[in-house]
Design a protein around this motif. Structure first.
Motif, PDB file in Angstrom:
ATOM      1  N   ARG A   1      -0.300  71.551 -16.869  1.00  0.00           N
ATOM      2  CA  ARG A   1       1.091  71.087 -16.751  1.00  0.00           C
ATOM      3  C   ARG A   1       2.074  72.035 -17.432  1.00  0.00           C
ATOM      4  O   ARG A   1       3.095  71.616 -17.975  1.00  0.00           O
ATOM      5  CB  ARG A   1       1.238  69.657 -17.279  1.00  0.00           C
ATOM      6  CG  ARG A   1       0.383  68.690 -16.472  1.00  0.00           C
ATOM      7  CD  ARG A   1       1.012  67.339 -16.357  1.00  0.00           C
ATOM      8  NE  ARG A   1       0.237  66.496 -15.438  1.00  0.00           N
ATOM      9  CZ  ARG A   1       0.660  65.327 -15.007  1.00  0.00           C
ATOM     10  NH1 ARG A   1       1.823  64.854 -15.388  1.00  0.00           N
ATOM     11  NH2 ARG A   1      -0.070  64.625 -14.164  1.00  0.00           N
TER      12      ARG A   1
ATOM     13  N   GLY B   1       2.184  75.498 -15.916  1.00  0.00           N
ATOM     14  CA  GLY B   1       2.296  76.637 -15.010  1.00  0.00           C
ATOM     15  C   GLY B   1       1.280  77.741 -15.182  1.00  0.00           C
ATOM     16  O   GLY B   1       1.536  78.874 -14.788  1.00  0.00           O
ATOM     17  N   ILE B   2       0.130  77.446 -15.796  1.00  0.00           N
ATOM     18  CA  ILE B   2      -0.836  78.529 -15.957  1.00  0.00           C
ATOM     19  C   ILE B   2      -2.195  78.281 -15.316  1.00  0.00           C
ATOM     20  O   ILE B   2      -2.979  79.208 -15.168  1.00  0.00           O
ATOM     21  CB  ILE B   2      -1.047  78.919 -17.446  1.00  0.00           C
ATOM     22  CG1 ILE B   2      -1.409  77.692 -18.265  1.00  0.00           C
ATOM     23  CG2 ILE B   2       0.190  79.615 -18.006  1.00  0.00           C
ATOM     24  CD1 ILE B   2      -1.843  78.041 -19.686  1.00  0.00           C
TER      25      ILE B   2
ATOM     26  N   GLY C   1      -2.755  76.567 -12.247  1.00  0.00           N
ATOM     27  CA  GLY C   1      -2.682  76.703 -10.797  1.00  0.00           C
ATOM     28  C   GLY C   1      -3.321  75.576 -10.011  1.00  0.00           C
ATOM     29  O   GLY C   1      -3.560  75.708  -8.815  1.00  0.00           O
ATOM     30  N   THR C   2      -3.589  74.426 -10.656  1.00  0.00           N
ATOM     31  CA  THR C   2      -4.249  73.363  -9.893  1.00  0.00           C
ATOM     32  C   THR C   2      -3.267  72.412  -9.193  1.00  0.00           C
ATOM     33  O   THR C   2      -3.664  71.708  -8.278  1.00  0.00           O
ATOM     34  CB  THR C   2      -5.165  72.503 -10.792  1.00  0.00           C
ATOM     35  OG1 THR C   2      -4.400  72.029 -11.887  1.00  0.00           O
ATOM     36  CG2 THR C   2      -6.361  73.272 -11.267  1.00  0.00           C
ATOM     37  N   CYS C   3      -2.013  72.378  -9.630  1.00  0.00           N
ATOM     38  CA  CYS C   3      -1.095  71.340  -9.145  1.00  0.00           C
ATOM     39  C   CYS C   3      -0.525  71.668  -7.768  1.00  0.00           C
ATOM     40  O   CYS C   3       0.676  71.748  -7.579  1.00  0.00           O
ATOM     41  CB  CYS C   3       0.030  71.134 -10.140  1.00  0.00           C
ATOM     42  SG  CYS C   3       0.877  72.654 -10.567  1.00  0.00           S
TER      43      CYS C   3
HETATM   44  S1  FES Z   1      -0.127  75.083 -13.165  1.00  0.00           S
HETATM   45 FE1  FES Z   1      -1.454  73.850 -14.367  1.00  0.00          FE
HETATM   46  S2  FES Z   1      -0.850  71.852 -13.724  1.00  0.00           S
HETATM   47 FE2  FES Z   1       0.588  73.098 -12.761  1.00  0.00          FE
END
Ligand code: FES
Lengths: 229, 250
Positions: free
Chosen positions: B61, B63-64, B66-68
């Motif tokens: 949550r 931005g690192i 990349g799962t969302c």
């Molecule tokens: S990049 Fe890790 S939850 Fe969005």
């Protein structure tokens, strides 16, 4: 030769195939246009040019067959890629917002296929001598040469024919504006120093082809270039 | 703010799936929430009603990771530039907005459930050559290996890829070239990666092709969608490198 087949079939190799054949086809389009523009220099100039081409004999056939092969490779490869790309997204998005792609880039397959249909008409029209031009195709000038000048002028005097050429050239312009710029990237040429030129190359060459090729039917329709028979 | 959202609901890989509309669950959303927090609220309310919550992926949550992954109103990761979905905030929207939320659409990324897709195909590409197996020595050796600032910067720019798959989702052809090219640029640019450059390029492109991704036709939608702003220049480098590797490697 195993590696070469693998290279050609790969996604990156296929790009190179599209770019190289595309580049050769653009070269042909430009030389074809320059040759045809001699219609503005009068009957003698263009008829002599056409007779000169015919005199090349077997060489002309080598060029023709080469051109046909390049065309077929470009088209076959494009069709293969389009079907692979379709298969790669079996479920479509409900909503798509394009940001970077252009109308031209998204319409490549459509513009290409319509151009292919136009090409068939164009060959029938001016090379094989069928279609709406049958009667003008067999004209002979005072020196006993194929009268290309009057064939073209009489052909374009029919508004429907002239308009179909203009429409086809608009599509070609669309196709080249993405194709020419894109081929640099496909061949790995992307450099901040030169990208300005690469990005301009497509639209500029496409516009040149549009203006040059449309000038002929439009000049004939406007009565600026008149038949001599 | 009050919103209407249409979310892709799909029980499992075999289910046909379809959009589900939610309005009651999206009332009183704060503009300070992140997009995922908004979905958390919706899920709480769905759970209270005894309904199945929306399945979506998230981990860091910030931005690192990349799962969302999700496509929001036609854009992977939503309307903001250089942001992942978890970094997207509700102030990007206004009261009364209608939002469509869809999973990545690609044959190579099959839907597992709702908005979650299986990105194993990316792992396959990495396994094919996204590593360095030569001995780089120990820490002092790293200091003795001089690397120009421009070179290390460009490798670092490529290494910013978080493997989220937005490039594939945005590409009209579902091509994975930005991802693969970023990984190649990251490793092939540095001296430690050089000895295996040709083999790595051939293997990773081969793995990408057999995973069922589409082909690149230079729309460059990938570049526009990439939350890490990786440049299409890496694809040009891969185009060169692949030819060099194909023709040059014994
Ligand atoms: S990049 Fe890790 S939850 Fe969005």
């Amino acid at each position: 030769m195993n590696w070469f087949g693998r290279y050609l079939k790969s996604s990156v190799g296929a790009k190179h195939v599209m770019a190289v054949t595309g580049l050769l086809l653009v070269g042909f389009v430009l030389q074809h246009m320059v040759g045809n523009l001699q219609v503005f220099a009068g009957q003698e100039a263009i008829n002599a040019y056409a007779a000169g081409l015919k005199k090349l004999g077997p060489l002309l056939w080598v060029a023709r067959i080469g051109l046909i092969v390049i065309f077929l490779v470009h088209i076959a490869s494009a069709l293969r890629l389009v079907s692979l790309n379709r298969a790669a997204r079996p479920v479509a998005y409900k909503m798509v917002k394009s940001e970077r792609s252009s109308f031209a880039s998204r319409a490549m397959a459509m513009s290409g296929l319509i151009l292919l249909a136009f090409l068939a008409f164009h060959l029938l029209h001016f090379t094989l001598g069928g279609g709406p031009l049958k009667t003008q195709f067999n004209l002979i000038d005072a020196y006993g040469r194929h009268d290309v000048y009057n064939m073209v002028v009489l052909g374009f005097q029919k508004p429907a024919v002239a308009i179909s050429y203009v429409v086809a050239m608009l599509l070609l312009c669309l196709h080249l504006s993405h194709g020419v710029t894109s081929l640099f990237q496909s061949l790995g040429l992307n450099h901040p120093k030169y990208n300005g030129i690469f990005n301009l190359a497509g639209p500029v060459i496409a516009t040149l082809v549009l203006v040059g090729n449309c000038s002929m039917p439009i000049a004939v329709l406007a009565g600026l270039v008149k038949a001599t028979v | 703010m009050n919103l209407t959202i249409y979310v892709w609901r799909q029980k499992d890989a075999k289910d046909a799936g379809g959009f589900e509309k939610y309005t009651d669950e999206c009332k009183g959303i704060s503009e300070h929430m992140s997009f995922l927090e908004m979905l958390d609220v919706v899920n709480d309310r769905l759970t209270e009603k005894g309904k199945m919550p929306i399945a979506f992926d998230s981990d860091c949550r910030e931005g690192i990771c990349g799962t969302c992954s999700m496509v929001i109103n036609g854009r992977p990761h939503g309307p903001w530039k250089a942001t992942t979905t978890c970094q997207l905030h509700m102030r990007a929207f206004k009261d009364g907005d209608v939002i469509y939320i869809e999973p990545w659409r690609s044959k190579a990324f099959p839907v597992i459930q709702d908005l979650i897709v299986d990105r194993k195909a990316f792992d396959t590409i990495i396994q094919a050559g996204g590593y360095i197996s030569t001995n780089c020595g120990s820490a002092p050796d790293a200091n003795s290996m001089l690397i120009g600032k421009e070179v290390s910067d460009s490798a670092m720019d490529a290494a910013a890829c978080i493997g989220c798959g937005a490039c594939v989702a945005a590409c009209p052809n579902s091509s994975a070239m930005l991802f693969t090219a970023a990984k190649l640029a990251h490793m092939n640019t540095l001296p430690q990666g050089k000895p295996e450059e040709a083999q790595r390029t051939l293997s990773m492109v081969g793995a990408m092709d057999s995973a069922g991704f589409g082909n690149c036709s230079n729309h460059l939608e990938c570049e526009a969608a990439c939350p890490k702003e990786i440049s299409g220049q890496v694809i040009a480098a891969m185009n060169r490198g692949y030819a060099k590797a194909s023709f040059g490697k014994r």
